[in-house]
Design a protein around this motif. Structure first.
Motif, short mmCIF file in Angstrom:
data_model
loop_
_atom_site.label_atom_id
_atom_site.label_comp_id
_atom_site.label_asym_id
_atom_site.label_seq_id
_atom_site.Cartn_x
_atom_site.Cartn_y
_atom_site.Cartn_z
N LEU A 93 -56.95 47.31 71.88
CA LEU A 93 -58.36 47.66 71.76
C LEU A 93 -59.04 46.86 70.65
O LEU A 93 -60.16 46.38 70.80
CB LEU A 93 -58.50 49.16 71.49
CG LEU A 93 -58.26 50.08 72.69
CD1 LEU A 93 -58.17 51.53 72.24
CD2 LEU A 93 -59.37 49.91 73.72
N SER A 94 -58.33 46.70 69.54
CA SER A 94 -58.90 45.93 68.44
C SER A 94 -59.06 44.47 68.83
O SER A 94 -60.07 43.83 68.52
CB SER A 94 -58.00 46.06 67.21
OG SER A 94 -58.56 45.37 66.11
N ALA A 95 -58.05 43.93 69.52
CA ALA A 95 -58.12 42.53 69.96
C ALA A 95 -59.30 42.32 70.90
O ALA A 95 -60.05 41.34 70.80
CB ALA A 95 -56.81 42.14 70.63
N VAL A 154 -60.17 38.59 70.78
CA VAL A 154 -58.89 37.93 70.57
C VAL A 154 -58.05 38.06 71.83
O VAL A 154 -58.06 39.12 72.48
CB VAL A 154 -58.14 38.56 69.37
CG1 VAL A 154 -56.77 37.94 69.19
CG2 VAL A 154 -58.97 38.40 68.11
N GLY A 155 -57.30 37.03 72.19
CA GLY A 155 -56.47 37.06 73.38
C GLY A 155 -55.33 38.06 73.28
O GLY A 155 -54.84 38.38 72.19
N SER A 156 -54.87 38.55 74.43
CA SER A 156 -53.82 39.56 74.46
C SER A 156 -52.49 39.05 73.93
O SER A 156 -51.65 39.84 73.49
CB SER A 156 -53.64 40.08 75.90
OG SER A 156 -53.28 39.00 76.77
N GLN A 157 -52.28 37.74 73.97
CA GLN A 157 -51.02 37.20 73.45
C GLN A 157 -50.88 37.44 71.96
O GLN A 157 -49.76 37.53 71.43
CB GLN A 157 -50.88 35.70 73.76
CG GLN A 157 -51.77 34.77 72.95
CD GLN A 157 -53.18 34.68 73.51
OE1 GLN A 157 -53.52 35.35 74.50
NE2 GLN A 157 -54.01 33.85 72.90
N ARG A 158 -52.01 37.60 71.28
CA ARG A 158 -51.97 37.87 69.84
C ARG A 158 -51.35 39.24 69.58
O ARG A 158 -50.67 39.43 68.57
CB ARG A 158 -53.41 37.82 69.28
CG ARG A 158 -53.54 38.08 67.79
CD ARG A 158 -52.96 36.99 66.97
NE ARG A 158 -53.24 37.18 65.54
CZ ARG A 158 -52.56 36.58 64.57
NH1 ARG A 158 -51.59 35.74 64.85
NH2 ARG A 158 -52.90 36.81 63.31
#
Length: 270
Positions: free
Chosen positions: A68-70, A75-79
């Motif tokens: 949710l924060s990403a 920010v991409g999900s890979q992060r």
């Protein structure tokens, strides 16, 4: 990396809340990255914040909290996967709900949350709280690496030895006022240097002529309020033979902290 220190109630958490726009100051201003925190267009991409590791939705999983924060920060999900692995919450731990996390696991999740936007500044209030010795060692390396790569860290902690191990600068507050501010080397060297010579009387005269404050120490040593290099230069100018030259043992950060905060408490009591 700046260690932000002070006794309970000194104002550390309140200061951090004012910096991040959560508590309005009665006077004064603060800026992060050149502007007030509330004016940052996407603050999580500039400043990673951890003020309370328990401030996570207890019904969400660790992965959901970071996802949710990403998404909010773009920010991409890979992060999310990278950070879950980095903080040791990958695998089954990522699927557990936060209400089932230990304090140490919540702290690790909070640290991951602070890193999610790949910020250049971190503001962390007691990030080692709840971590075991292995976790503290891990966190020390993580933050030191972040700072060494050009990041800026403001770190408050009651674990003085951990702060001493990683901080470059120290800010000590007491009663809402700054009582010390400088590099770690400057503040911990405030006790001066201890020097012993074959002819201490002659050396003392030379040191005093150079304008340095000198007092008697144990075992015939002289305590000089100066850098070791200055004392060495004076000794060399008179060809004095030194048998000892080292910083005074001040007891490290713990003793410095107790001395500064005790002095502030006495001043406040008046």
């Amino acid at each position: 990396m700046t260690g932000f220190l002070g006794p309970n109630g000194a104002g550390k958490s309140t200061t951090m809340r004012m910096i991040t726009g959560l508590t309005p100051p009665t006077s004064g201003t603060s800026e992060v990255a050149g502007r007030p925190y509330r004016q940052l267009p996407n603050p999580g991409r500039e400043v990673g914040v951890l003020l309370d590791a328990s401030a996570q939705h207890p019904g969400r999983t660790g992965r959901e909290v970071l996802s949710l924060s990403a998404r909010t920060q773009g920010v991409g999900s890979q992060r999310v996967d990278e950070l879950l692995d980095l903080v040791g919450l990958a695998g089954p731990a990522a699927k557990r709900r936060v209400r089932g996390y230990s304090l140490g696991m919540r702290q690790r999740l909070g640290i991951a949350h602070a890193f999610i936007g790949d910020p250049r500044v971190l503001i962390l209030d007691e990030p080692a709280n709840g971590l075991d010795p292995e976790g503290i060692f891990w966190m020390r390396g993580l933050l030191r690496d972040f700072a060494d790569r050009g990041g800026t860290v403001l770190l408050s902690s009651h674990l003085l030895r951990e702060v001493e191990a990683v901080a470059d600068r120290l800010v000590v507050i007491g009663g809402g006022r700054i009582v010390a501010n400088g590099t770690k080397a400057e503040l911990l060297a405030a006790g001066g240097v201890r020097v012993r010579a074959l002819d201490p009387a002659t050396l003392r005269v030379a040191l005093e002529r150079a304008g340095l404050a000198v007092t008697e120490g144990a075992e015939g040593a002289l305590i000089v309020q100066a850098e070791a290099e200055q004392v060495g230069q004076v000794a060399a100018s008179i060809s004095a033979v030194l048998i000892e030259l080292r910083p005074v043992d001040t007891g490290g950060l713990e003793e410095l902290f107790l001395t500064l905060t005790a002095a502030e408490a006495k001043e406040t009591a008046r």
